[in-house]
Structure formats: C-alpha cells, structure tokens
Design a protein around this motif. Structure first.
Motif, PDB file in Angstrom:
ATOM      1  N   UNK A   2      10.763 -18.828  -5.513  1.00  0.00           N
ATOM      2  CA  UNK A   2      11.078 -20.662  -6.167  1.00  0.00           C
ATOM      3  C   UNK A   2      11.645 -21.508  -4.453  1.00  0.00           C
ATOM      4  N   UNK A   3      11.287 -22.703  -4.180  1.00  0.00           N
ATOM      5  CA  UNK A   3      10.499 -23.403  -3.148  1.00  0.00           C
ATOM      6  C   UNK A   3      11.591 -24.264  -3.319  1.00  0.00           C
ATOM      7  N   UNK A   4      12.888 -24.666  -2.444  1.00  0.00           N
ATOM      8  CA  UNK A   4      13.671 -25.929  -2.276  1.00  0.00           C
ATOM      9  C   UNK A   4      13.406 -26.906  -1.045  1.00  0.00           C
ATOM     10  N   UNK A   5      12.964 -27.926  -1.398  1.00  0.00           N
ATOM     11  CA  UNK A   5      12.919 -28.792   0.085  1.00  0.00           C
ATOM     12  C   UNK A   5      13.673 -30.783   0.021  1.00  0.00           C
ATOM     13  N   UNK A  10      13.510 -26.964   3.885  1.00  0.00           N
ATOM     14  CA  UNK A  10      12.697 -25.691   3.574  1.00  0.00           C
ATOM     15  C   UNK A  10      13.479 -24.411   3.405  1.00  0.00           C
ATOM     16  N   UNK A  11      13.527 -24.092   2.082  1.00  0.00           N
ATOM     17  CA  UNK A  11      14.245 -22.711   1.632  1.00  0.00           C
ATOM     18  C   UNK A  11      13.835 -22.180   0.205  1.00  0.00           C
ATOM     19  N   UNK A  12      13.810 -20.887   0.639  1.00  0.00           N
ATOM     20  CA  UNK A  12      12.854 -20.092  -0.774  1.00  0.00           C
ATOM     21  C   UNK A  12      13.302 -18.958  -0.522  1.00  0.00           C
ATOM     22  N   UNK A  13      13.623 -18.575  -1.552  1.00  0.00           N
ATOM     23  CA  UNK A  13      14.353 -17.770  -3.413  1.00  0.00           C
ATOM     24  C   UNK A  13      13.694 -16.851  -4.051  1.00  0.00           C
ATOM     25  N   UNK A  14      14.115 -15.592  -3.973  1.00  0.00           N
ATOM     26  CA  UNK A  14      13.560 -14.675  -4.702  1.00  0.00           C
ATOM     27  C   UNK A  14      14.198 -13.710  -5.698  1.00  0.00           C
ATOM     28  N   UNK A  22      14.279 -16.120   0.797  1.00  0.00           N
ATOM     29  CA  UNK A  22      13.078 -15.726   1.330  1.00  0.00           C
ATOM     30  C   UNK A  22      13.020 -15.953   2.401  1.00  0.00           C
ATOM     31  N   UNK A  23      13.373 -17.187   3.128  1.00  0.00           N
ATOM     32  CA  UNK A  23      13.700 -18.076   4.333  1.00  0.00           C
ATOM     33  C   UNK A  23      14.414 -19.143   4.069  1.00  0.00           C
ATOM     34  N   UNK A  24      14.973 -19.381   5.121  1.00  0.00           N
ATOM     35  CA  UNK A  24      15.733 -21.157   5.436  1.00  0.00           C
ATOM     36  C   UNK A  24      15.380 -21.187   6.755  1.00  0.00           C
TER      37      UNK A  24
END
Length: 297
Positions: A2-5, A10-14, A22-24
């Motif tokens: 899931x990606x939030x923007x 930008x944030x990635x979720x697993x 996943x990242x920020x």
C-alpha cells in the motif's frame, strides 16, 4: 504494498509482512533505511523500514515467564539469541481495514486456539495500526485490546530504522538507562548522567548501544546537520521507555518508543516496568508522531 502520498511525502506499507513499513521518503530523501535481518525468520529476509512491537517490546528471557501463577513458554523467534523478541505482530499478516491517499488502518486478531499461535502468545488480543501521512511527518497509532476471557500482560512500541549519517546527532531526556548483562537482559538502572548519554544533542558516531531507557520524557530529536533537517519523535505518555540501538557498522540507528522495559514481564517487582495488565475487554493505545523540520529555507 500500500502506498500513501501527500505532496512530496511518500510511504510504503507491507500489511502481509508484519504490518511493516517498506519505506518513508520526503522530497526524494529516504528518512528510513529498509533493512533485512536474517535473524527475524518470519520477515523472509525482506528489507523493511520499520515494524510494530507487540504484544511486548524487546526481549523475554529465554521466552519463558509466569503470569498469575501459570508458567508459559514462547516459541523461539530470533535465530542468534535464546530469547523471544519483539512479540509476534511482526511475524503475522495483517488485514487492511481501510486506506486512502493519506491514511491506512491495519488490524490483527491473535487467537491462541488456532494452529500454533499459542506458542507465539498464549492470550487472545486485537491490535490496530493506524498510519497517517503528513506533508512533513508521520503519525503511528497503536491500539491493543484484550480479547481473552482472562487478564493478560501487554506492551507495545514501534521499531523504525532511521538513516545514519556521519554527522547524525541524538538528544532525549530520561530518568536512567538499563545496563545489560552478557545475555542482553537488563540488570541495573544507571542514572541518566555522564558524557555517554544524550541529554544534550550529541554525535552518534562510534557509540554502540542496545539499551532501554526508563522514564523517557516522550521526546527525542535526531539531527542531520549536513542534510539540513531535524527529525523529532514525540509520543503519548503510554510510551514511557525508549530503546536505542546503534552500531557503527550498521547503516541505521533504531530509536524505538515503547511502553515497557526489556524483559518487563519477568520483573513484576519493578513498579514502573511499563507493562500493562488489561482485564478482558480493556485496551491501551497511543500515538507516536514523527516530524521533519528543515533547517534551511
């Protein structure tokens, strides 16, 4: 994933991988360092940038404890040590309750009656993770509810991997630091004073720590002078402890807002061990806020 923007954030979720990040990223800059730890077998050697700690933070000695007169033995879940580590939230697949461009809510229902789940944790609970992305920050809210028919001991926290730099600084206040024995379990509470501590902003540099700080004042600041920004952590009062892991050879520094001291469940004699004993139906929750302040115009 899931990606939030939002704007340049930008944030990635697993969700399927322990409710992990996943990242920020902000303005193309990685604020966290995705890291694979082969000791955490359930993460399948996948790099993650952060993950929840629940229903306890850090270590339980040899995975063994007693509660209300009943002994329990947890499954071994960390390759290089005999202790149970970081609970079981990071080992499980989470469900997505809802998400949009700026927010995601995940949940996990743990039932010890199913499969081998009792070896992970012997009590039933529900956990909810809420991630809210801001233009200059991130909120992580954690909720734990006792869904068992008996009381249970619970703790929680979040484990982010902050990017290390040569001029990285750290500052926070606390009452004391738990010294560890050779087994990496806490032994004595050392007053929070002296040149090795971070009551004033100090270069992380060659410092080597894997310790829990008691009586944390709820705020920490990580400075990146050459990159021109500060990252502040502010947490609700439920998070009364701070775990700091730093090793010069690692590309990250972990600064973890948590409720409980390491191995708290085996130290009922310590009144402020941070463990929460919840009756059936009771819950605990708290928010950890991460904010970026640019030091340049």
């Amino acid at each position: 994933m899931i990606e939030l923007k939002l704007g340049e954030a930008h944030l990635g979720l697993l969700p399927a991988l322990g409710g992990s990040l996943a990242f920020w990223r902000l303005r193309g800059r990685d604020l966290l360092v995705p890291t694979a730890d082969p000791n955490l077998v359930a993460q399948k050697n996948t790099p993650v940038a952060g993950y929840p700690l629940l229903p306890f933070s850090n270590r339980i000695a040899n995975g063994a404890f007693s509660f209300e007169g009943i002994p329990y033995q947890l499954a071994h879940n960390f390759v290089s040590e005999p202790h149970a580590i970081h609970g079981n939230g990071w080992e499980r697949s989470w469900e997505v309750a809802q998400h949009d461009a700026e927010r995601a809510i995940l949940y996990l229902d743990h039932d010890p009656a199913k499969g081998n789940d009792a070896a992970q944790w012997p009590f039933a609970y529900r956990a909810v993770l809420s991630f809210v992305l801001h233009r200059e920050g991130l909120d992580v809210e954690i909720l734990l509810a006792n869904r068992d028919t008996r009381a249970q001991p619970l703790g929680m926290g979040f484990h982010p991997f902050f990017a290390r730099s040569d001029d990285m600084t750290l500052q926070f206040g606390a009452r004391g630091m738990w010294q560890n024995g050779p087994d990496m379990l806490p032994t004595t509470l050392q007053p929070y004073e002296g040149k090795e501590f971070f009551d004033k902003a100090k270069l992380v540099g060659a410092t080597r720590l894997d310790n829990c700080f008691a009586g944390w004042d709820g705020k920490a600041t990580i400075g990146y002078p050459s990159a021109g920004y500060d990252l502040t952590i502010e947490a609700d009062t439920a998070f009364s402890h701070l775990v700091v892991f730093t090793a010069p050879e690692k590309p990250f520094v972990a600064v973890e807002a948590v409720t409980n001291m390491n191995n708290a469940i085996n130290h009922p004699e310590i009144l402020e061990n941070g463990l929460h004993v919840l009756a059936p139906g009771e819950r605990i929750s708290g928010v950890i806020r991460y904010r970026i302040t640019e030091q340049r115009g």
